[in-house]
Write a protein that holds these residues in place. Structure first.
Motif, PDB file in Angstrom:
ATOM      1  N   PRO A 149       0.836  -1.202   0.000  1.00 35.92           N
ATOM      2  CA  PRO A 149       0.000   0.000   0.000  1.00 35.92           C
ATOM      3  C   PRO A 149       0.877   1.261   0.000  1.00 35.92           C
ATOM      4  CG  PRO A 149      -0.674  -1.531   1.732  1.00 35.92           C
ATOM      5  CD  PRO A 149       0.646  -2.009   1.218  1.00 35.92           C
ATOM      6  N   GLU A 150       0.597   2.156  -0.913  1.00 33.31           N
ATOM      7  CA  GLU A 150       1.292   3.446  -0.980  1.00 33.31           C
ATOM      8  C   GLU A 150       0.280   4.532  -0.627  1.00 33.31           C
ATOM      9  OE1 GLU A 150       4.033   3.773  -4.507  1.00 33.31           O
ATOM     10  OE2 GLU A 150       2.951   1.939  -5.072  1.00 33.31           O
ATOM     11  N   LEU A 151       0.524   5.222   0.476  1.00 37.17           N
ATOM     12  CA  LEU A 151      -0.380   6.252   0.958  1.00 37.17           C
ATOM     13  C   LEU A 151       0.181   7.631   0.635  1.00 37.17           C
ATOM     14  CD1 LEU A 151      -1.198   4.776   4.491  1.00 37.17           C
ATOM     15  CD2 LEU A 151      -2.247   4.240   2.281  1.00 37.17           C
ATOM     16  N   PHE A 152      -0.707   8.576   0.335  1.00 36.60           N
ATOM     17  CA  PHE A 152      -0.316   9.936  -0.016  1.00 36.60           C
ATOM     18  C   PHE A 152      -1.100  10.899   0.868  1.00 36.60           C
ATOM     19  CE2 PHE A 152       0.377   7.223  -3.610  1.00 36.60           C
ATOM     20  CZ  PHE A 152       1.565   7.653  -4.167  1.00 36.60           C
ATOM     21  N   ALA A 153      -0.413  11.497   1.831  1.00 33.24           N
ATOM     22  CA  ALA A 153      -1.096  12.412   2.748  1.00 33.24           C
ATOM     23  C   ALA A 153      -1.606  13.633   1.998  1.00 33.24           C
ATOM     24  CB  ALA A 153      -0.145  12.840   3.859  1.00 33.24           C
ATOM     25  N   GLU A 154      -2.848  14.011   2.268  1.00 35.16           N
ATOM     26  CA  GLU A 154      -3.376  15.250   1.716  1.00 35.16           C
ATOM     27  C   GLU A 154      -2.643  16.431   2.360  1.00 35.16           C
ATOM     28  OE1 GLU A 154      -6.446  16.082  -0.554  1.00 35.16           O
ATOM     29  OE2 GLU A 154      -5.053  14.508  -1.194  1.00 35.16           O
ATOM     30  N   PRO A 155      -2.378  17.502   1.601  1.00 30.54           N
ATOM     31  CA  PRO A 155      -1.631  18.638   2.155  1.00 30.54           C
ATOM     32  C   PRO A 155      -2.230  19.220   3.432  1.00 30.54           C
ATOM     33  CG  PRO A 155      -1.760  18.824  -0.224  1.00 30.54           C
ATOM     34  CD  PRO A 155      -2.643  17.668   0.154  1.00 30.54           C
ATOM     35  N   ASP A 156      -3.560  19.175   3.568  1.00 31.40           N
ATOM     36  CA  ASP A 156      -4.181  19.709   4.780  1.00 31.40           C
ATOM     37  C   ASP A 156      -4.354  18.641   5.863  1.00 31.40           C
ATOM     38  OD1 ASP A 156      -6.216  18.164   3.715  1.00 31.40           O
ATOM     39  OD2 ASP A 156      -7.671  19.802   3.533  1.00 31.40           O
ATOM     40  N   PHE A 157      -3.915  17.413   5.557  1.00 33.57           N
ATOM     41  CA  PHE A 157      -3.986  16.282   6.489  1.00 33.57           C
ATOM     42  C   PHE A 157      -5.426  16.001   6.957  1.00 33.57           C
ATOM     43  CE2 PHE A 157       0.490  16.952   6.437  1.00 33.57           C
ATOM     44  CZ  PHE A 157       1.030  15.699   6.655  1.00 33.57           C
ATOM     45  N   HIS A 158      -6.387  16.345   6.118  1.00 35.98           N
ATOM     46  CA  HIS A 158      -7.769  15.976   6.391  1.00 35.98           C
ATOM     47  C   HIS A 158      -8.091  14.597   5.828  1.00 35.98           C
ATOM     48  CE1 HIS A 158      -9.594  20.242   7.164  1.00 35.98           C
ATOM     49  NE2 HIS A 158      -8.511  19.997   7.882  1.00 35.98           N
ATOM     50  N   GLY A 159      -7.129  13.973   5.195  1.00 31.04           N
ATOM     51  CA  GLY A 159      -7.341  12.662   4.610  1.00 31.04           C
ATOM     52  C   GLY A 159      -6.091  12.207   3.886  1.00 31.04           C
ATOM     53  N   TYR A 160      -6.238  11.197   3.045  1.00 25.96           N
ATOM     54  CA  TYR A 160      -5.089  10.655   2.309  1.00 25.96           C
ATOM     55  C   TYR A 160      -5.576   9.930   1.063  1.00 25.96           C
ATOM     56  CZ  TYR A 160      -6.483   6.280   4.577  1.00 25.96           C
ATOM     57  OH  TYR A 160      -7.205   5.188   5.011  1.00 25.96           O
ATOM     58  N   GLY A 161      -4.668   9.812   0.106  1.00 22.66           N
ATOM     59  CA  GLY A 161      -4.939   9.016  -1.083  1.00 22.66           C
ATOM     60  C   GLY A 161      -4.154   7.726  -1.014  1.00 22.66           C
ATOM     61  N   TRP A 162      -4.418   6.835  -1.960  1.00 21.74           N
ATOM     62  CA  TRP A 162      -3.689   5.559  -1.977  1.00 21.74           C
ATOM     63  C   TRP A 162      -3.574   5.013  -3.392  1.00 21.74           C
ATOM     64  CZ3 TRP A 162      -8.451   6.260   0.358  1.00 21.74           C
ATOM     65  CH2 TRP A 162      -9.541   5.664  -0.277  1.00 21.74           C
ATOM     66  N   TYR A 163      -2.542   4.208  -3.558  1.00 19.49           N
ATOM     67  CA  TYR A 163      -2.273   3.467  -4.793  1.00 19.49           C
ATOM     68  C   TYR A 163      -1.900   2.070  -4.319  1.00 19.49           C
ATOM     69  CZ  TYR A 163      -0.079   2.577  -9.423  1.00 19.49           C
ATOM     70  OH  TYR A 163       0.269   2.089 -10.667  1.00 19.49           O
ATOM     71  N   PHE A 164      -2.824   1.122  -4.478  1.00 12.56           N
ATOM     72  CA  PHE A 164      -2.673  -0.189  -3.852  1.00 12.56           C
ATOM     73  C   PHE A 164      -2.787  -1.266  -4.929  1.00 12.56           C
ATOM     74  CE2 PHE A 164      -4.292  -2.828   0.042  1.00 12.56           C
ATOM     75  CZ  PHE A 164      -3.186  -3.653  -0.079  1.00 12.56           C
ATOM     76  N   THR A 165      -1.664  -1.927  -5.199  1.00  8.49           N
ATOM     77  CA  THR A 165      -1.638  -3.044  -6.137  1.00  8.49           C
ATOM     78  C   THR A 165      -1.787  -4.337  -5.348  1.00  8.49           C
ATOM     79  OG1 THR A 165       0.783  -2.907  -6.016  1.00  8.49           O
ATOM     80  CG2 THR A 165      -0.275  -1.904  -7.924  1.00  8.49           C
ATOM     81  N   LYS A 166      -2.737  -5.172  -5.766  1.00  2.91           N
ATOM     82  CA  LYS A 166      -2.999  -6.422  -5.041  1.00  2.91           C
ATOM     83  C   LYS A 166      -3.410  -7.489  -6.049  1.00  2.91           C
ATOM     84  CE  LYS A 166      -7.260  -4.054  -3.759  1.00  2.91           C
ATOM     85  NZ  LYS A 166      -8.161  -3.620  -2.697  1.00  2.91           N
ATOM     86  N   GLY A 167      -2.560  -8.508  -6.185  1.00  9.32           N
ATOM     87  CA  GLY A 167      -2.826  -9.528  -7.190  1.00  9.32           C
ATOM     88  C   GLY A 167      -2.901  -8.901  -8.564  1.00  9.32           C
ATOM     89  N   ASP A 168      -3.997  -9.145  -9.269  1.00  6.22           N
ATOM     90  CA  ASP A 168      -4.191  -8.580 -10.602  1.00  6.22           C
ATOM     91  C   ASP A 168      -4.855  -7.204 -10.572  1.00  6.22           C
ATOM     92  OD1 ASP A 168      -3.147 -10.761 -12.032  1.00  6.22           O
ATOM     93  OD2 ASP A 168      -5.040 -11.848 -11.917  1.00  6.22           O
ATOM     94  N   PHE A 169      -5.141  -6.691  -9.382  1.00  9.73           N
ATOM     95  CA  PHE A 169      -5.970  -5.497  -9.266  1.00  9.73           C
ATOM     96  C   PHE A 169      -5.189  -4.271  -8.814  1.00  9.73           C
ATOM     97  CE2 PHE A 169      -8.833  -9.034  -9.063  1.00  9.73           C
ATOM     98  CZ  PHE A 169      -9.995  -8.603  -9.681  1.00  9.73           C
ATOM     99  N   LEU A 170      -5.633  -3.112  -9.304  1.00 13.02           N
ATOM    100  CA  LEU A 170      -5.131  -1.817  -8.857  1.00 13.02           C
ATOM    101  C   LEU A 170      -6.290  -1.030  -8.278  1.00 13.02           C
ATOM    102  CD1 LEU A 170      -3.091   0.547  -8.690  1.00 13.02           C
ATOM    103  CD2 LEU A 170      -3.763   1.139 -11.042  1.00 13.02           C
ATOM    104  N   ASN A 171      -6.114  -0.547  -7.052  1.00 11.78           N
ATOM    105  CA  ASN A 171      -7.106   0.313  -6.422  1.00 11.78           C
ATOM    106  C   ASN A 171      -6.471   1.678  -6.197  1.00 11.78           C
ATOM    107  OD1 ASN A 171      -8.648   1.599  -4.075  1.00 11.78           O
ATOM    108  ND2 ASN A 171      -9.937  -0.155  -4.562  1.00 11.78           N
ATOM    109  N   VAL A 172      -7.104   2.696  -6.724  1.00 12.47           N
ATOM    110  CA  VAL A 172      -6.664   4.079  -6.557  1.00 12.47           C
ATOM    111  C   VAL A 172      -7.810   4.866  -5.949  1.00 12.47           C
ATOM    112  CG1 VAL A 172      -5.848   6.167  -7.708  1.00 12.47           C
ATOM    113  CG2 VAL A 172      -5.155   3.927  -8.571  1.00 12.47           C
ATOM    114  N   GLY A 173      -7.514   5.661  -4.926  1.00  2.00           N
ATOM    115  CA  GLY A 173      -8.593   6.418  -4.315  1.00  2.00           C
ATOM    116  C   GLY A 173      -8.092   7.480  -3.367  1.00  2.00           C
ATOM    117  N   VAL A 174      -9.035   8.247  -2.839  1.00  6.93           N
ATOM    118  CA  VAL A 174      -8.735   9.261  -1.849  1.00  6.93           C
ATOM    119  C   VAL A 174      -9.947   9.387  -0.932  1.00  6.93           C
ATOM    120  CG1 VAL A 174      -9.596  11.205  -3.237  1.00  6.93           C
ATOM    121  CG2 VAL A 174      -7.844  11.604  -1.495  1.00  6.93           C
ATOM    122  N   GLY A 175      -9.681   9.623   0.342  1.00  6.71           N
ATOM    123  CA  GLY A 175     -10.741   9.840   1.311  1.00  6.71           C
ATOM    124  C   GLY A 175     -10.381  11.003   2.208  1.00  6.71           C
TER     125      GLY A 175
END
Length: 362
Positions: free
Chosen positions: A190-216
């Motif tokens: 899992p690769e996490l990317f802190a939001e500049p205001d630290f109100h949340g974070y994004g991610w780039y998660f490779t797992k098996g054959d799948f890629l999940n990209v998101g932000v919360g």
């Protein structure tokens, strides 16, 4: 079948409580508005504790189960990694995971009724009546596991308008493991990317054959703008040459366990998982709390002590505190951001406080 209990919602919380109760001999009816398998966008972070609660092993689970020992956190373009000597946690694909758990509940004896939307829940005699798209159902006991907008929670859980709500946007795509390995040196991590205001974070998660990209995130910049910023960052890193293949980005919301929890138990009802607002504060990790709350709810039903369920949740997750919410409200942003940045870049606090504490890794 006249059910002993109706479970509303077939995600990890609902399927787990139904499985546990049916396995113990209970007459369980589980209702879900969807037809499985159904797409459920989620980063898919599953802790070792959650798998233990589910009595699942890596060898026994037949679908994607990406073990990882390292997590990286990107702060202002610099990457900080934390590693564990053993498998720290796992990544799953919710479409596969939820279907597996639901089918297991059915094998245990639960009656699963898909494509059935619950429209209203109201007390009736010594139990409840549920108005559904398939007709009216009566139950002496009802368990709300229908996610953030759970109809049982809305009717019985004293849901407050000022809950701490996380909003996300995510995409999950079957790309192929070989192609994903070529895209990132951190495949399977899992690769996490802190939001500049630290109100949340994004991610780039490779797992098996799948890629999940998101932000919360909670509050601040619109989630669509946060998503656009994360995608710009990933493009600059060379991570999105497959961007045209990605499934559409979709959003959902859920509450975190903070200062004003929902009423999770009452006269012949319980709430579990996101229906109870059980996601971990700061991280938003929800599968582990969903599964643990379901196990505790099943134990409470089996013992006939529903009134003890809230205290069991507090013992498992700590009592919700107003401190975090108050700090976020009254302290200047520059102080909060500075403290959060320091915690993320410092090895001990990043590992112990953030990843093991807030995410439940390790």
């Amino acid at each position: 079948m006249i059910p002993d209990v109706v479970v509303v919602g077939g995600g990890p919380a609902g399927s787990t409580v139904a499985w546990r109760l049916a396995r113990a001999g209970g007459r369980v009816l589980l209702l879900d508005a969807a037809r499985f398998p159904r797409v459920k966008l989620c980063a898919g972070w599953v802790t070792r504790k959650a798998l233990a609660d589910l009595e699942l092993t890596q060898e026994a689970y037949p679908h994607t189960l990406q073990a990882f020992r390292t997590v990286s956190v990107d702060i202002d373009g610099s990457t900080y990694a934390s590693a564990w000597p053993r498998v720290a946690s796992y990544g799953i694909v919710r479409e596969q995971f939820d279907t597996y758990l639901l089918q297991r509940a059915a094998v245990a004896g639960a009656v699963v009724q898909e494509n059935t939307r619950v429209r209203a829940v109201r007390p009736a005699g010594r139990g409840y009546e549920l108005d559904t798209s398939g007709g009216r159902i009566s139950a002496p006991l009802v368990i709300g596991a229908g996610g953030h907008g759970c109809p049982v929670a809305r009717a019985l859980g004293n849901v407050r308008p000022d809950e701490s709500v996380i909003v996300t946007q995510e995409s999950e795509t079957r790309v192929g493991a070989e192609r994903l390995r070529a895209l990132t040196p951190s495949y399977g991590t899992p690769e996490l990317f802190a939001e500049p205001d630290f109100h949340g974070y994004g991610w780039y998660f490779t797992k098996g054959d799948f890629l999940n990209v998101g932000v919360g995130a909670q509050g601040g910049l619109r989630i669509a703008d946060r998503m656009a910023r994360l995608l710009d960052r990933l493009r600059a890193m060379g991570r999105l040459p497959i961007e045209s293949l990605l499934t559409s980005f979709k959003g959902h919301a859920y509450s975190v366990r903070r200062s004003r929890p929902r009423q999770v138990a009452g006269r012949d009802f319980l709430l579990v998982g996101d229906g109870a607002g059980m996601a971990r504060d700061l991280s938003g990790e929800g599968i582990g709390p969903a599964v643990r709350s379901a196990c505790l709810a099943a134990d409470a039903v089996a013992s006939g002590r529903l009134d003890g369920y809230p205290a069991q949740l507090d013992a498992a997750f700590g009592s919700p505190s107003a401190i975090v919410g108050s700090l976020a409200t009254w302290l200047p942003d520059r102080i909060l951001v500075g403290a959060a940045r320091l915690a993320c870049v410092t090895p001990w606090t990043r590992r112990k406080w953030l990843l093991e504490g807030a995410f439940g890794i390790g």
